[in-house]
Scaffold this motif. Sequence first.
Motif, PDB file in Angstrom:
ATOM      1  N   THR A   1       0.847  -1.152  -0.060  1.00 36.28           N
ATOM      2  CA  THR A   1      -0.179   0.303  -0.042  1.00 36.28           C
ATOM      3  C   THR A   1       0.805   1.370   0.035  1.00 36.28           C
ATOM      4  OG1 THR A   1      -1.804  -1.181   1.181  1.00 36.28           O
ATOM      5  CG2 THR A   1      -1.788   1.209   1.067  1.00 36.28           C
ATOM      6  N   ILE A   2       0.801   2.086  -1.132  1.00 37.46           N
ATOM      7  CA  ILE A   2       1.502   3.394  -1.119  1.00 37.46           C
ATOM      8  C   ILE A   2       0.683   4.238  -0.451  1.00 37.46           C
ATOM      9  CG2 ILE A   2       2.326   4.923  -2.722  1.00 37.46           C
ATOM     10  CD1 ILE A   2       3.735   2.364  -2.908  1.00 37.46           C
ATOM     11  N   ARG A   3      -0.572   4.471  -0.725  1.00 37.40           N
ATOM     12  CA  ARG A   3      -1.557   5.340   0.318  1.00 37.40           C
ATOM     13  C   ARG A   3      -2.865   4.985  -0.119  1.00 37.40           C
ATOM     14  NH1 ARG A   3       0.250   8.243  -4.120  1.00 37.40           N
ATOM     15  NH2 ARG A   3      -1.638   9.168  -5.661  1.00 37.40           N
ATOM     16  N   PRO A   4      -3.914   5.447   0.670  1.00 36.63           N
ATOM     17  CA  PRO A   4      -5.292   4.700   0.578  1.00 36.63           C
ATOM     18  C   PRO A   4      -5.538   4.634  -1.152  1.00 36.63           C
ATOM     19  CG  PRO A   4      -5.344   6.054   2.269  1.00 36.63           C
ATOM     20  CD  PRO A   4      -4.031   6.102   1.663  1.00 36.63           C
ATOM     21  N   GLY A   5      -5.968   3.527  -1.716  1.00 39.66           N
ATOM     22  CA  GLY A   5      -6.516   3.300  -3.146  1.00 39.66           C
ATOM     23  C   GLY A   5      -5.391   3.316  -4.033  1.00 39.66           C
ATOM     24  N   VAL A   6      -3.828   3.211  -3.672  1.00 39.25           N
ATOM     25  CA  VAL A   6      -2.804   3.021  -4.474  1.00 39.25           C
ATOM     26  C   VAL A   6      -1.991   1.845  -4.141  1.00 39.25           C
ATOM     27  CG1 VAL A   6      -0.852   3.939  -5.611  1.00 39.25           C
ATOM     28  CG2 VAL A   6      -2.808   5.565  -5.222  1.00 39.25           C
ATOM     29  N   GLU A   7      -1.953   0.821  -4.767  1.00 35.25           N
ATOM     30  CA  GLU A   7      -1.017  -0.303  -4.312  1.00 35.25           C
ATOM     31  C   GLU A   7      -0.036  -0.659  -5.349  1.00 35.25           C
ATOM     32  OE1 GLU A   7      -3.868  -3.098  -1.756  1.00 35.25           O
ATOM     33  OE2 GLU A   7      -4.616  -2.729  -3.873  1.00 35.25           O
ATOM     34  N   GLN A   8       1.152  -1.302  -4.900  1.00 33.44           N
ATOM     35  CA  GLN A   8       2.137  -1.643  -5.914  1.00 33.44           C
ATOM     36  C   GLN A   8       2.867  -2.877  -5.630  1.00 33.44           C
ATOM     37  OE1 GLN A   8       6.274   0.245  -5.207  1.00 33.44           O
ATOM     38  NE2 GLN A   8       5.240   1.768  -6.588  1.00 33.44           N
ATOM     39  N   LYS A   9       3.366  -3.264  -6.830  1.00 33.11           N
ATOM     40  CA  LYS A   9       4.363  -4.403  -6.861  1.00 33.11           C
ATOM     41  C   LYS A   9       5.368  -4.101  -7.782  1.00 33.11           C
ATOM     42  CE  LYS A   9       0.766  -8.060  -6.382  1.00 33.11           C
ATOM     43  NZ  LYS A   9       0.390  -9.463  -6.994  1.00 33.11           N
ATOM     44  N   ALA A  10       6.593  -4.266  -7.419  1.00 28.28           N
ATOM     45  CA  ALA A  10       7.763  -3.852  -8.003  1.00 28.28           C
ATOM     46  C   ALA A  10       8.968  -4.797  -8.183  1.00 28.28           C
ATOM     47  CB  ALA A  10       8.312  -2.572  -7.677  1.00 28.28           C
ATOM     48  N   ILE A  11      10.003  -4.646  -9.110  1.00 27.70           N
ATOM     49  CA  ILE A  11      11.177  -5.331  -8.935  1.00 27.70           C
ATOM     50  C   ILE A  11      12.183  -4.195  -9.949  1.00 27.70           C
ATOM     51  CG2 ILE A  11      10.426  -6.683 -11.548  1.00 27.70           C
ATOM     52  CD1 ILE A  11      12.076  -8.845 -10.277  1.00 27.70           C
ATOM     53  N   SER A  12      13.269  -4.301  -9.563  1.00 27.76           N
ATOM     54  CA  SER A  12      14.207  -3.467 -10.137  1.00 27.76           C
ATOM     55  C   SER A  12      15.427  -4.469 -10.687  1.00 27.76           C
ATOM     56  CB  SER A  12      14.877  -2.362  -9.010  1.00 27.76           C
ATOM     57  OG  SER A  12      13.915  -1.363  -8.873  1.00 27.76           O
ATOM     58  N   GLY A  13      15.778  -3.889 -11.647  1.00 24.91           N
ATOM     59  CA  GLY A  13      17.052  -4.411 -12.009  1.00 24.91           C
ATOM     60  C   GLY A  13      18.194  -3.523 -12.134  1.00 24.91           C
ATOM     61  N   GLN A  14      19.333  -3.826 -12.955  1.00 28.58           N
ATOM     62  CA  GLN A  14      20.634  -2.788 -12.769  1.00 28.58           C
ATOM     63  C   GLN A  14      20.179  -1.377 -13.451  1.00 28.58           C
ATOM     64  OE1 GLN A  14      24.062  -4.155 -14.581  1.00 28.58           O
ATOM     65  NE2 GLN A  14      25.356  -3.271 -12.868  1.00 28.58           N
ATOM     66  N   GLY A  15      19.256  -1.453 -14.611  1.00 28.94           N
ATOM     67  CA  GLY A  15      19.151  -0.162 -15.295  1.00 28.94           C
ATOM     68  C   GLY A  15      17.784   0.206 -15.189  1.00 28.94           C
ATOM     69  N   GLY A  16      16.674  -0.517 -14.694  1.00 34.15           N
ATOM     70  CA  GLY A  16      15.591  -0.077 -14.708  1.00 34.15           C
ATOM     71  C   GLY A  16      14.594  -0.890 -13.642  1.00 34.15           C
ATOM     72  N   THR A  17      13.392  -0.189 -13.375  1.00 30.26           N
ATOM     73  CA  THR A  17      12.313  -0.849 -12.566  1.00 30.26           C
ATOM     74  C   THR A  17      11.151  -1.093 -13.259  1.00 30.26           C
ATOM     75  OG1 THR A  17      13.472   0.305 -10.525  1.00 30.26           O
ATOM     76  CG2 THR A  17      11.142  -0.263 -10.321  1.00 30.26           C
ATOM     77  N   VAL A  18      10.400  -1.888 -13.038  1.00 34.76           N
ATOM     78  CA  VAL A  18       9.011  -2.481 -13.375  1.00 34.76           C
ATOM     79  C   VAL A  18       8.206  -2.535 -12.152  1.00 34.76           C
ATOM     80  CG1 VAL A  18       7.622  -4.150 -14.869  1.00 34.76           C
ATOM     81  CG2 VAL A  18       9.818  -3.676 -15.313  1.00 34.76           C
ATOM     82  N   ALA A  19       7.233  -1.675 -12.271  1.00 36.90           N
ATOM     83  CA  ALA A  19       6.177  -1.679 -11.240  1.00 36.90           C
ATOM     84  C   ALA A  19       4.770  -1.867 -11.676  1.00 36.90           C
ATOM     85  CB  ALA A  19       6.073  -0.292 -10.453  1.00 36.90           C
ATOM     86  N   MET A  20       3.809  -2.773 -10.919  1.00 33.87           N
ATOM     87  CA  MET A  20       2.476  -2.866 -11.357  1.00 33.87           C
ATOM     88  C   MET A  20       1.952  -2.018 -10.242  1.00 33.87           C
ATOM     89  SD  MET A  20       0.011  -6.004 -11.719  1.00 33.87           S
ATOM     90  CE  MET A  20       1.507  -7.396 -11.466  1.00 33.87           C
ATOM     91  N   HIS A  21       0.832  -1.261 -10.816  1.00 33.76           N
ATOM     92  CA  HIS A  21      -0.039  -0.479  -9.796  1.00 33.76           C
ATOM     93  C   HIS A  21      -1.441  -0.684 -10.013  1.00 33.76           C
ATOM     94  CE1 HIS A  21       3.757   2.111 -10.002  1.00 33.76           C
ATOM     95  NE2 HIS A  21       3.504   2.119  -8.775  1.00 33.76           N
TER      96      HIS A  21
END
Length: 118
Positions: A14-34
């Motif tokens: 939970t980032i804040r009410p109504g916003v959630e996230q899953k994420a993974i980072s590599g060396q050069g970038g990050t992919v996040a599902m919101h």
Amino acid sequence: MIHSINWDSMAWKTIRPGVEQKAISGQGGTVAMHRLQPEHEPKPHSHVHEQIAYIVSGSVDFHIGGEVIRLDPGGVVVIPPNVMHHAVVIGPEEVINIDFFTPNRPEYAEANVWGRPM
């Protein structure tokens, strides 16, 4: 070494009410599902990262600089670094979007394949 992860096995953060996230980072970038709920409070912000947003489900208006861009499932937008932006959910359906950030955002990632064990 090759790293992989299954997002289905990750808990939503939970980032804040109504916003959630899953994420993974590599060396050069990050992919996040919101996951954005219709009632979430938009928070205009900017960051040094280029952000590419892909809408999986739902509809959203991205406010980017002085423009508003409506995206439906399959829509993609590129948000340049250091540009104010935020998203507003359109309609009653939650929005699932996938964001790619470069350079990486290790502070986002539950699994940071280049700095922490998975």
